[in-house]
Every structure is written in structure tokens, then in C-alpha cells.
Design a protein around this motif. Structure first.
Motif, mmCIF file in Angstrom:
data_model
loop_
_atom_site.group_PDB
_atom_site.id
_atom_site.type_symbol
_atom_site.label_atom_id
_atom_site.label_comp_id
_atom_site.label_asym_id
_atom_site.label_seq_id
_atom_site.Cartn_x
_atom_site.Cartn_y
_atom_site.Cartn_z
ATOM 1 N N TYR A 5 18.654 -32.420 -20.407
ATOM 2 C CA TYR A 5 17.720 -31.463 -20.997
ATOM 3 C C TYR A 5 16.695 -32.195 -21.864
ATOM 4 O O TYR A 5 15.499 -31.882 -21.838
ATOM 5 C CB TYR A 5 18.485 -30.435 -21.830
ATOM 6 C CG TYR A 5 17.586 -29.365 -22.413
ATOM 7 C CD1 TYR A 5 17.368 -28.176 -21.735
ATOM 8 C CD2 TYR A 5 16.961 -29.555 -23.644
ATOM 9 C CE1 TYR A 5 16.533 -27.190 -22.269
ATOM 10 C CE2 TYR A 5 16.125 -28.589 -24.184
ATOM 11 C CZ TYR A 5 15.908 -27.407 -23.494
ATOM 12 O OH TYR A 5 15.085 -26.445 -24.022
ATOM 13 N N LEU A 6 17.164 -33.182 -22.626
ATOM 14 C CA LEU A 6 16.261 -33.919 -23.511
ATOM 15 C C LEU A 6 15.207 -34.669 -22.708
ATOM 16 O O LEU A 6 14.022 -34.682 -23.083
ATOM 17 C CB LEU A 6 17.060 -34.890 -24.376
ATOM 18 C CG LEU A 6 16.261 -35.717 -25.401
ATOM 19 C CD1 LEU A 6 15.519 -34.810 -26.366
ATOM 20 C CD2 LEU A 6 17.187 -36.658 -26.155
ATOM 21 N N ARG A 7 15.613 -35.272 -21.596
ATOM 22 C CA ARG A 7 14.637 -35.977 -20.762
ATOM 23 C C ARG A 7 13.612 -34.997 -20.172
ATOM 24 O O ARG A 7 12.431 -35.330 -20.044
ATOM 25 C CB ARG A 7 15.342 -36.715 -19.628
ATOM 26 C CG ARG A 7 16.174 -37.910 -20.078
ATOM 27 C CD ARG A 7 16.741 -38.644 -18.855
ATOM 28 N NE ARG A 7 17.697 -39.669 -19.222
ATOM 29 C CZ ARG A 7 17.373 -40.876 -19.665
ATOM 30 N NH1 ARG A 7 16.101 -41.194 -19.834
ATOM 31 N NH2 ARG A 7 18.323 -41.755 -19.966
ATOM 32 N N ALA A 8 14.073 -33.804 -19.830
ATOM 33 C CA ALA A 8 13.179 -32.815 -19.230
ATOM 34 C C ALA A 8 12.285 -32.131 -20.251
ATOM 35 O O ALA A 8 11.168 -31.706 -19.926
ATOM 36 C CB ALA A 8 13.997 -31.769 -18.464
ATOM 37 N N HIS A 9 12.767 -32.039 -21.501
ATOM 38 C CA HIS A 9 12.026 -31.309 -22.541
ATOM 39 C C HIS A 9 11.979 -32.131 -23.837
ATOM 40 O O HIS A 9 12.488 -31.683 -24.870
ATOM 41 C CB HIS A 9 12.686 -29.948 -22.803
ATOM 42 C CG HIS A 9 12.842 -29.094 -21.580
ATOM 43 N ND1 HIS A 9 11.798 -28.392 -21.028
ATOM 44 C CD2 HIS A 9 13.935 -28.854 -20.805
ATOM 45 C CE1 HIS A 9 12.235 -27.732 -19.963
ATOM 46 N NE2 HIS A 9 13.523 -27.999 -19.810
ATOM 47 N N PRO A 10 11.389 -33.296 -23.823
ATOM 48 C CA PRO A 10 11.391 -34.131 -25.030
ATOM 49 C C PRO A 10 10.687 -33.476 -26.214
ATOM 50 O O PRO A 10 11.039 -33.732 -27.372
ATOM 51 C CB PRO A 10 10.657 -35.402 -24.572
ATOM 52 C CG PRO A 10 9.846 -34.980 -23.383
ATOM 53 C CD PRO A 10 10.672 -33.940 -22.706
ATOM 54 N N GLU A 11 9.738 -32.605 -25.923
ATOM 55 C CA GLU A 11 8.986 -31.959 -27.006
ATOM 56 C C GLU A 11 9.852 -31.022 -27.840
ATOM 57 O O GLU A 11 9.452 -30.615 -28.947
ATOM 58 C CB GLU A 11 7.787 -31.205 -26.433
ATOM 59 C CG GLU A 11 8.112 -29.932 -25.654
ATOM 60 C CD GLU A 11 8.575 -30.180 -24.210
ATOM 61 O OE1 GLU A 11 8.810 -29.178 -23.498
ATOM 62 O OE2 GLU A 11 8.692 -31.359 -23.815
ATOM 63 N N HIS A 12 11.052 -30.657 -27.356
ATOM 64 C CA HIS A 12 11.928 -29.753 -28.101
ATOM 65 C C HIS A 12 12.774 -30.471 -29.149
ATOM 66 O O HIS A 12 13.407 -29.814 -29.983
ATOM 67 C CB HIS A 12 12.866 -29.005 -27.143
ATOM 68 C CG HIS A 12 12.165 -28.046 -26.248
ATOM 69 N ND1 HIS A 12 12.811 -27.328 -25.253
ATOM 70 C CD2 HIS A 12 10.864 -27.656 -26.190
ATOM 71 C CE1 HIS A 12 11.941 -26.556 -24.635
ATOM 72 N NE2 HIS A 12 10.754 -26.749 -25.174
ATOM 73 N N LEU A 13 12.797 -31.806 -29.131
ATOM 74 C CA LEU A 13 13.689 -32.524 -30.033
ATOM 75 C C LEU A 13 13.406 -32.223 -31.505
ATOM 76 O O LEU A 13 14.361 -31.983 -32.274
ATOM 77 C CB LEU A 13 13.611 -34.028 -29.769
ATOM 78 C CG LEU A 13 14.516 -34.901 -30.628
ATOM 79 C CD1 LEU A 13 15.981 -34.495 -30.513
ATOM 80 C CD2 LEU A 13 14.356 -36.377 -30.248
ATOM 81 N N PRO A 14 12.155 -32.204 -31.978
ATOM 82 C CA PRO A 14 11.933 -31.902 -33.400
ATOM 83 C C PRO A 14 12.493 -30.542 -33.822
ATOM 84 O O PRO A 14 13.029 -30.395 -34.929
ATOM 85 C CB PRO A 14 10.409 -31.949 -33.541
ATOM 86 C CG PRO A 14 9.950 -32.849 -32.438
ATOM 87 C CD PRO A 14 10.883 -32.565 -31.301
ATOM 88 N N PRO A 83 15.858 -51.133 -24.558
ATOM 89 C CA PRO A 83 16.269 -49.733 -24.445
ATOM 90 C C PRO A 83 15.202 -48.882 -23.763
ATOM 91 O O PRO A 83 13.999 -49.090 -23.968
ATOM 92 C CB PRO A 83 16.474 -49.300 -25.905
ATOM 93 C CG PRO A 83 16.640 -50.559 -26.670
ATOM 94 C CD PRO A 83 15.830 -51.599 -25.961
ATOM 95 N N GLU A 84 15.662 -47.925 -22.978
ATOM 96 C CA GLU A 84 14.729 -47.006 -22.318
ATOM 97 C C GLU A 84 14.195 -45.995 -23.327
ATOM 98 O O GLU A 84 14.925 -45.484 -24.180
ATOM 99 C CB GLU A 84 15.434 -46.268 -21.188
ATOM 100 C CG GLU A 84 14.525 -45.349 -20.402
ATOM 101 C CD GLU A 84 15.229 -44.636 -19.271
ATOM 102 O OE1 GLU A 84 14.591 -43.777 -18.623
ATOM 103 O OE2 GLU A 84 16.426 -44.921 -19.038
ATOM 104 N N VAL A 85 12.913 -45.693 -23.225
ATOM 105 C CA VAL A 85 12.301 -44.663 -24.061
ATOM 106 C C VAL A 85 12.678 -43.299 -23.503
ATOM 107 O O VAL A 85 12.395 -42.988 -22.342
ATOM 108 C CB VAL A 85 10.769 -44.818 -24.105
ATOM 109 C CG1 VAL A 85 10.134 -43.680 -24.895
ATOM 110 C CG2 VAL A 85 10.380 -46.176 -24.699
ATOM 111 N N VAL A 86 13.329 -42.485 -24.320
ATOM 112 C CA VAL A 86 13.742 -41.142 -23.917
ATOM 113 C C VAL A 86 12.728 -40.105 -24.391
ATOM 114 O O VAL A 86 12.361 -39.184 -23.649
ATOM 115 C CB VAL A 86 15.144 -40.810 -24.479
ATOM 116 C CG1 VAL A 86 15.562 -39.395 -24.097
ATOM 117 C CG2 VAL A 86 16.176 -41.818 -23.980
ATOM 118 N N VAL A 87 12.253 -40.260 -25.629
ATOM 119 C CA VAL A 87 11.285 -39.337 -26.224
ATOM 120 C C VAL A 87 10.243 -40.157 -26.955
ATOM 121 O O VAL A 87 10.578 -41.047 -27.738
ATOM 122 C CB VAL A 87 11.958 -38.362 -27.221
ATOM 123 C CG1 VAL A 87 10.912 -37.474 -27.890
ATOM 124 C CG2 VAL A 87 13.018 -37.521 -26.529
ATOM 125 N N ALA A 88 8.971 -39.863 -26.714
ATOM 126 C CA ALA A 88 7.879 -40.487 -27.465
ATOM 127 C C ALA A 88 6.906 -39.388 -27.868
ATOM 128 O O ALA A 88 6.142 -38.881 -27.049
ATOM 129 C CB ALA A 88 7.178 -41.552 -26.636
#
Length: 304
Positions: A5-14, A83-88
């Protein structure tokens, strides 16, 4: 939230962090950003870093985008562990979690060989295709054909010398000493085509993993000189098993004659960044590096 889910929707992390929907554990992340380990619902963890919230010190535009671009570029070389970037996002960066371990001689030797491989991947020019940062400071990544000595003086020494003097960290005699290095930079040799470098490779930016590999973090990546990365590894106490790292590197891709004498020159960049960003505590290190550089040619003329 799981990793997919995080990879698909990184903008939701904050939002998830704001509402405490993710388990967050603070970790050591250096002197610039706040860092934490985020444990997701599926058991995966990611490393997250964010700019400390201060009204008088907002996150610089492009800060995390620059780091993400550098990590991806280094990772694309396919040699060293990055490390792979998951969210930027503009306000934070999240990477794959690397389980920490202890440095071993075998891991150090592998690191030396892999570092040579990453450097050999090269760059199209000195600088990079994205705006740069080193620590909290902007770094001019404007692509430049070189030659290396003049690019290094113009893009990596002069800007941080000026900031260090303007901030009061270096005095007139200190600046004159560094200016001698800049004026005579063509005398020190070592000109090479641009390598793919980490750019801020002091020992704290090498993470020794539980998988017995060295992982690169917190880059100021760009096309630069490979000796710069190696010189920075020797700063601030030096990387563990540094002799093994250098020895393996030399076996993989031997360094040019005179590389040992040029180490202080390459270190001068990061030391000037420290006086520019953190003040006069690093003044003596800057003047020692400048004197050592000039001493290799017997041309130091300024007393500091």
C-alpha cells in the motif's frame, strides 16, 4: 498500511504518521534530520527521515528530492548496496530498512571492490542532472565538462570557503591559506574523467548491515573524482578496516600516482562544508588540510 500500500500510495504516509497509525521508533539519523523506524502492518520496516519543524528554518526546496535522485543513481550502478527509495515527498523520505550489523574485514574488502565498481559506472559530466545538497547546504551540481581541478575549485571549494568566511568560522589568514590551494590546484595532478561518487562519504554514511555488507546512505551524489570518496572515508576517525577497503579497491581499480598526497585536498571540500554549516569548531581541520596539500609541493606561505 503495509509495504504494498505504501509503495502504491506514498503520498498518504504523512497522514498516517500525523494520526499515529504507524508504529514509529526514533533512531539516530545524524545532525540535520529527524529519523525513525516505521513498522508497517505486514511486519516490514522502513527508515524515514524528515526535516525538523521550525518556522525559522523550513525544509529547503528540493532537499529530499535531491537525496532520492542521488540514491537511485548510485543504486542504478548495480554494484554497492544502496537502500531503495520507497517514499520521496517534499517533507520526508522513506527507504528500505537495513538491519544494522558489525563491520567485518570481509565486508570491508567487499565494500572496497564494490565502491570501485560504482565509481567505474561513471557520469556524463562533473555535477549532476539535479540540484544538489550536502548536509543542510545547497551544492552546485551544474553539469560541467571540467577539467576536474578547476571544476573542484569553482564548484566545491570556493562556495564553502565564502560561506565559512561570511559566517565567521574562518578568518582572513585561514581564507588566504585555502585560496593558495585554489590558485595552485592545477599543480596537484590527479585529473580524471568523472566517476559516479557518493560525495559525502564520511564514515557515518556507511551503514554496516547484518547481511555483512556495507550500505551507502545520505549521499550528495554527483559526477566527481573517485579519490574524494576515499579521502572522506578517512575523516573523523576513519572507516572501520579502512586499510582493507583501500587494499581491495586498489586491486579492483588502482589509483593514480600521488593519490595519498592528494587526500587532504579532497578532504578540504567536506571540511569547508563543516565550517560553513557548523562553525569554527572545524577551523583547525580546514587549515591542517590546506597546509598538508600545499606542503606536498613545498609552497605554503601563509601563517594561520
Amino acid at each position: 498500511m503495509d509495504l504494498a500500500y505504501l509503495r502504491a500510495h506514498p503520498e498518504h504516509l504523512p497522514t498516517f504518521l500525523t494520526h499515529q497509525r504507524i508504529r514509529e521508533t526514533p533512531v539516530s539519523g545524524g545532525g540535520v534530520c529527524a529519523a525513525s523506524r516505521l513498522t508497517l502492518d505486514d511486519g516490514h520496516s522502513v527508515f524515514a527521515k524528515s526535516w525538523p519543524e521550525r518556522a525559522d528554518r523550513p525544509v529547503p526546496e528540493g532537499f529530499f528530492a535531491s537525496e532520492a535522485a542521488g540514491l537511485r543513481w548510485l543504486r542504478a550502478a548495480g554494484t554497492l548496496a544502496v537502500p531503495e527509495v520507497v517514499v520521496a515527498l517534499p517533507e520526508l523520505l522513506a527507504l528500505d530498512w537495513v538491519e544494522p550489523g558489525e563491520p567485518s574485514p570481509e565486508a570491508a574488502e567487499r565494500f572496497g571492490r564494490e565502491l570501485a565498481g560504482m565509481h567505474r559506472a561513471g557520469a556524463s559530466a562533473f555535477g549532476a542532472d539535479w540540484p544538489g545538497f550536502i548536509g543542510p547546504l545547497p551544492q552546485d551540481n551544474s553539469p560541467d565538462e571540467g577539467p576536474w581541478p578547476h571544476w573542484f575549485a569553482r564548484r566545491r571549494l570556493l562556495p564553502y570557503l565564502a560561506l565559512s568566511v561570511d559566517g565567521g568560522a574562518l578568518g582572513g589568514a585561514d581564507a588566504a591559506l585555502v585560496e593558495q590551494v585554489i590558485e595552485r590546484i592545477g599543480e596537484f595532478g590527479g585529473d580524471e574523467p568523472p566517476a559516479r561518487v557518493h560525495g559525502d562519504l564520511w564514515p557515518g554514511n556507511v551503514l554496516w548491515g547484518a547481511d555483512d555488507r556495507a550500505w551507502l546512505v545520505d549521499p550528495a551524489a554527483h559526477g566527481g573524482h573517485r579519490e574524494t570518496d576515499l579521502a572522506q572515508l578517512a575523516l573523523f576517525g576513519g572507516a572501520p578496516h579502512l586499510d582493507r577497503i583501500i587494499g581491495a579497491y586498489q586491486e579492483e581499480w588502482p589509483l593514480a600516482d600521488g593519490w595519498r598526497e592528494r587526500l587532504p585536498l579532497h578532504q578540504l571540500h567536506l571540511l569547508l562544508v563543516h565550517t560553513a554549516a557548523f562553525g569554527a569548531a572545524y577551523r583547525d581541520a580546514v587549515t591542517r588540510a590546506a597546509r598538508a596539500t600545499l606542503g606536498a609541493t613545498g609552497r605554503a606561505t601563509v601563517d594561520g
